[in-house]
Design a protein around this motif. Structure first.
Motif, PDB file in Angstrom:
ATOM      1  N   VAL A 228       0.887  -1.244   0.233  1.00 19.21           N
ATOM      2  CA  VAL A 228       0.029   0.008   0.228  1.00 19.21           C
ATOM      3  C   VAL A 228       0.767   1.206  -0.081  1.00 19.21           C
ATOM      4  CG1 VAL A 228      -1.669   1.455   1.271  1.00 19.21           C
ATOM      5  CG2 VAL A 228      -1.913  -1.083   1.145  1.00 19.21           C
ATOM      6  N   PHE A 229       0.624   1.990  -0.961  1.00 17.93           N
ATOM      7  CA  PHE A 229       1.172   3.291  -1.057  1.00 17.93           C
ATOM      8  C   PHE A 229       0.534   4.522  -1.183  1.00 17.93           C
ATOM      9  CE2 PHE A 229       3.361  -0.543  -2.832  1.00 17.93           C
ATOM     10  CZ  PHE A 229       4.742  -0.241  -2.288  1.00 17.93           C
ATOM     11  N   CYS A 230       0.855   5.727  -0.702  1.00 19.35           N
ATOM     12  CA  CYS A 230       0.358   7.067  -0.978  1.00 19.35           C
ATOM     13  C   CYS A 230       1.293   7.960  -1.644  1.00 19.35           C
ATOM     14  CB  CYS A 230      -0.186   7.497   0.416  1.00 19.35           C
ATOM     15  SG  CYS A 230      -1.349   6.698   1.035  1.00 19.35           S
ATOM     16  N   VAL A 231       0.508   8.905  -2.656  1.00 18.90           N
ATOM     17  CA  VAL A 231       1.260   9.797  -3.191  1.00 18.90           C
ATOM     18  C   VAL A 231       0.649  11.097  -3.049  1.00 18.90           C
ATOM     19  CG1 VAL A 231       2.241  10.442  -5.717  1.00 18.90           C
ATOM     20  CG2 VAL A 231       2.502   7.993  -4.904  1.00 18.90           C
ATOM     21  N   ARG A 232       1.526  11.971  -2.771  1.00 19.02           N
ATOM     22  CA  ARG A 232       0.782  13.554  -2.996  1.00 19.02           C
ATOM     23  C   ARG A 232       1.621  14.153  -4.130  1.00 19.02           C
ATOM     24  NH1 ARG A 232       3.282  15.089   1.556  1.00 19.02           N
ATOM     25  NH2 ARG A 232       1.492  15.048   2.722  1.00 19.02           N
ATOM     26  N   ILE A 233       0.762  14.837  -4.926  1.00 18.39           N
ATOM     27  CA  ILE A 233       0.886  15.492  -6.185  1.00 18.39           C
ATOM     28  C   ILE A 233       1.030  17.113  -5.807  1.00 18.39           C
ATOM     29  CG2 ILE A 233       0.734  15.663  -8.806  1.00 18.39           C
ATOM     30  CD1 ILE A 233      -0.504  13.154  -8.460  1.00 18.39           C
ATOM     31  N   THR A 234       1.891  17.996  -6.157  1.00 16.36           N
ATOM     32  CA  THR A 234       1.908  19.288  -6.070  1.00 16.36           C
ATOM     33  C   THR A 234       2.206  19.994  -7.456  1.00 16.36           C
ATOM     34  OG1 THR A 234       4.304  19.694  -5.354  1.00 16.36           O
ATOM     35  CG2 THR A 234       2.635  19.274  -3.690  1.00 16.36           C
ATOM     36  N   ARG A 235       1.739  21.126  -7.650  1.00 16.71           N
ATOM     37  CA  ARG A 235       2.185  22.088  -8.836  1.00 16.71           C
ATOM     38  C   ARG A 235       3.038  23.014  -8.597  1.00 16.71           C
ATOM     39  NH1 ARG A 235      -1.703  26.780  -9.463  1.00 16.71           N
ATOM     40  NH2 ARG A 235      -0.621  26.830 -11.694  1.00 16.71           N
ATOM     41  N   VAL A 236       4.069  23.510  -9.781  1.00 17.47           N
ATOM     42  CA  VAL A 236       4.927  24.622  -9.448  1.00 17.47           C
ATOM     43  C   VAL A 236       4.516  25.345 -10.857  1.00 17.47           C
ATOM     44  CG1 VAL A 236       7.068  25.666  -9.046  1.00 17.47           C
ATOM     45  CG2 VAL A 236       6.409  23.533  -7.896  1.00 17.47           C
ATOM     46  N   PRO A 237       3.955  26.459 -10.855  1.00 19.36           N
ATOM     47  CA  PRO A 237       3.700  27.141 -12.010  1.00 19.36           C
ATOM     48  C   PRO A 237       5.015  27.646 -12.703  1.00 19.36           C
ATOM     49  CG  PRO A 237       2.405  28.154 -10.426  1.00 19.36           C
ATOM     50  CD  PRO A 237       3.419  27.159  -9.504  1.00 19.36           C
ATOM     51  N   PRO A 238       5.110  28.192 -13.792  1.00 21.52           N
ATOM     52  CA  PRO A 238       6.228  28.476 -14.652  1.00 21.52           C
ATOM     53  C   PRO A 238       6.712  29.922 -14.065  1.00 21.52           C
ATOM     54  CG  PRO A 238       4.611  28.000 -16.351  1.00 21.52           C
ATOM     55  CD  PRO A 238       3.909  27.926 -15.036  1.00 21.52           C
ATOM     56  N   GLU A 239       7.937  29.735 -13.855  1.00 21.60           N
ATOM     57  CA  GLU A 239       8.738  31.009 -13.050  1.00 21.60           C
ATOM     58  C   GLU A 239       8.308  31.128 -11.833  1.00 21.60           C
ATOM     59  OE1 GLU A 239       8.420  34.196 -16.015  1.00 21.60           O
ATOM     60  OE2 GLU A 239       9.163  33.054 -17.834  1.00 21.60           O
ATOM     61  N   SER A 240       8.121  30.225 -11.316  1.00 23.26           N
ATOM     62  CA  SER A 240       7.653  30.377  -9.765  1.00 23.26           C
ATOM     63  C   SER A 240       8.180  29.089  -8.846  1.00 23.26           C
ATOM     64  CB  SER A 240       6.044  30.334  -9.571  1.00 23.26           C
ATOM     65  OG  SER A 240       5.642  30.322  -8.178  1.00 23.26           O
ATOM     66  N   SER A 241       8.334  29.565  -7.465  1.00 25.03           N
ATOM     67  CA  SER A 241       8.843  28.358  -6.754  1.00 25.03           C
ATOM     68  C   SER A 241       7.692  28.207  -5.753  1.00 25.03           C
ATOM     69  CB  SER A 241       9.975  28.868  -6.027  1.00 25.03           C
ATOM     70  OG  SER A 241       9.713  30.163  -5.261  1.00 25.03           O
ATOM     71  N   GLU A 242       6.506  28.511  -5.770  1.00 29.81           N
ATOM     72  CA  GLU A 242       5.302  28.296  -5.089  1.00 29.81           C
ATOM     73  C   GLU A 242       4.860  27.032  -5.456  1.00 29.81           C
ATOM     74  OE1 GLU A 242       0.936  30.147  -3.758  1.00 29.81           O
ATOM     75  OE2 GLU A 242       2.390  31.296  -4.792  1.00 29.81           O
ATOM     76  N   GLU A 243       4.826  26.064  -4.457  1.00 28.17           N
ATOM     77  CA  GLU A 243       4.262  24.763  -4.409  1.00 28.17           C
ATOM     78  C   GLU A 243       2.780  24.620  -3.750  1.00 28.17           C
ATOM     79  OE1 GLU A 243       6.299  20.227  -4.187  1.00 28.17           O
ATOM     80  OE2 GLU A 243       7.193  22.286  -3.144  1.00 28.17           O
ATOM     81  N   THR A 244       1.900  24.146  -4.809  1.00 26.88           N
ATOM     82  CA  THR A 244       0.550  24.031  -4.216  1.00 26.88           C
ATOM     83  C   THR A 244       0.188  22.430  -4.569  1.00 26.88           C
ATOM     84  OG1 THR A 244      -0.334  26.123  -5.188  1.00 26.88           O
ATOM     85  CG2 THR A 244      -1.916  24.823  -4.307  1.00 26.88           C
ATOM     86  N   GLU A 245      -0.543  21.890  -3.355  1.00 31.57           N
ATOM     87  CA  GLU A 245      -0.971  20.494  -3.561  1.00 31.57           C
ATOM     88  C   GLU A 245      -2.199  20.431  -4.668  1.00 31.57           C
ATOM     89  OE1 GLU A 245      -3.454  17.756  -0.453  1.00 31.57           O
ATOM     90  OE2 GLU A 245      -1.325  18.003  -0.171  1.00 31.57           O
ATOM     91  N   VAL A 246      -2.119  19.636  -5.294  1.00 30.58           N
ATOM     92  CA  VAL A 246      -3.060  19.297  -6.524  1.00 30.58           C
ATOM     93  C   VAL A 246      -3.997  18.007  -6.293  1.00 30.58           C
ATOM     94  CG1 VAL A 246      -3.260  18.697  -8.910  1.00 30.58           C
ATOM     95  CG2 VAL A 246      -1.769  20.443  -8.131  1.00 30.58           C
ATOM     96  N   CYS A 247      -3.433  16.992  -5.726  1.00 33.25           N
ATOM     97  CA  CYS A 247      -4.053  15.819  -5.348  1.00 33.25           C
ATOM     98  C   CYS A 247      -3.406  14.765  -4.704  1.00 33.25           C
ATOM     99  CB  CYS A 247      -4.874  14.991  -6.583  1.00 33.25           C
ATOM    100  SG  CYS A 247      -3.502  14.343  -7.846  1.00 33.25           S
ATOM    101  N   ARG A 248      -4.041  13.843  -4.063  1.00 35.56           N
ATOM    102  CA  ARG A 248      -3.448  12.605  -3.328  1.00 35.56           C
ATOM    103  C   ARG A 248      -4.146  11.347  -3.803  1.00 35.56           C
ATOM    104  NH1 ARG A 248      -3.253  14.212   3.145  1.00 35.56           N
ATOM    105  NH2 ARG A 248      -2.416  16.262   2.855  1.00 35.56           N
ATOM    106  N   CYS A 249      -2.999  10.391  -3.852  1.00 34.83           N
ATOM    107  CA  CYS A 249      -3.531   9.188  -4.333  1.00 34.83           C
ATOM    108  C   CYS A 249      -3.193   7.954  -3.445  1.00 34.83           C
ATOM    109  CB  CYS A 249      -2.787   8.595  -5.815  1.00 34.83           C
ATOM    110  SG  CYS A 249      -3.016   9.788  -6.828  1.00 34.83           S
TER     111      CYS A 249
END
Length: 256
Positions: A228-249
């Motif tokens: 059993v494994f969990c994965v968190r996915i975040t996004r970083v927009p172009p020319e940015s270092s800000e990381e935002t959670e998108v989804c979890r699996c």
């Protein structure tokens, strides 16, 4: 009125199958989403009706639980129905059965969909669509014998295992990254030998926010147990270092 349950035939095309000659999970996910779209469109609350009103459906959660995947060249049905309706969300279920032997049930799915405004991206009241006609299509008697949708809880110990840039082919008709692309990317985190020894029993995904063309997606993996494994996915927009959670699996494997 049409039947409350929609039933749509698909084919496990060879180039949609993996090395085991069974359908990729990602392609099954696409078939489920297509079945949902066909079902909604035929009953008057699909994309073709909603888009001119600047509204659309977006997938909020999805769980797919399979006993086996359809083999290469197999024809199969995806059945789908609306189990419940709330102000902003619907619960939609799926059943995957063999087209020649409907006693052969491959598996089931559960999902939650949100109705949003395509301009503001804000939730919309489903009862405003055709005076709530969707209520006529709620089906509560058909069984979907798999566990409830998971919120996918994770600790802060998950480690970064991959960073994936997004491209043209990742973007869907709503202008954001295709819901199924996340599933494909997550399954790519595991080695081929994993799939030689195990099969995917269940895949849960909970969407938190949208991501867009040009974003870099970061994948953080947490090993809950040997299978059993969990994965968190975040996004970083172009020319940015800000990381935002998108989804979890959450992925559950069983010995093949």
């Amino acid at each position: 009125m049409l039947d409350k349950v929609g039933k749509y035939e698909f084919l496990a095309e060879p180039f949609h199958c993996d090395f085991s000659k069974r359908l990729f999970m990602g392609h099954l996910g696409n078939h489920m989403l297509n079945a949902a779209d066909f079902h909604a469109a035929h009953r008057g609350f699909g994309m073709t009706y909603l888009n001119p009103l600047h509204k659309t459906w977006v997938l909020s959660r999805l769980a797919i639980e399979m006993e086996k995947m359809p083999p290469q060249y197999a024809k199969f049905y995806v059945e789908t129905w609306v189990e419940g309706v709330m102000k902003f969300f619907t619960n939609r279920n799926f059943r995957v059965v063999d087209a020649e032997d409907e006693n052969l049930v491959y598996g089931y799915g559960r999902s939650i969909w949100a109705l949003i405004d395509t301009d503001s991206r804000q939730p919309q009241n489903i009862m405003d669509i055709r005076d709530g006609e969707i209520l006529n299509y709620i089906e509560t008697d058909k069984a979907c014998p798999i566990g409830a949708l998971s919120r996918v809880r994770m600790s802060k110990d998950a480690g970064l295992v991959a960073s994936v840039p997004t491209h043209y082919s990742d973007v869907d008709v709503n202008g954001h990254i295709n819901s199924v692309k996340y599933i494909e990317h997550v399954l790519d985190l595991f080695a081929l030998d994993t799939y030689r020894e195990y099969r995917i029993k269940r895949f849960d995904i909970a969407y938190v926010a949208e991501s867009y063309y040009g974003d870099t997606l970061n994948y953080y993996r947490e090993d809950v147990s040997d299978d059993v494994f969990c994965v968190r996915i975040t996004r970083v927009p172009p020319e940015s270092s800000e990381e935002t959670e998108v989804c979890r699996c959450k992925i559950e494997f069983v010995k093949d």
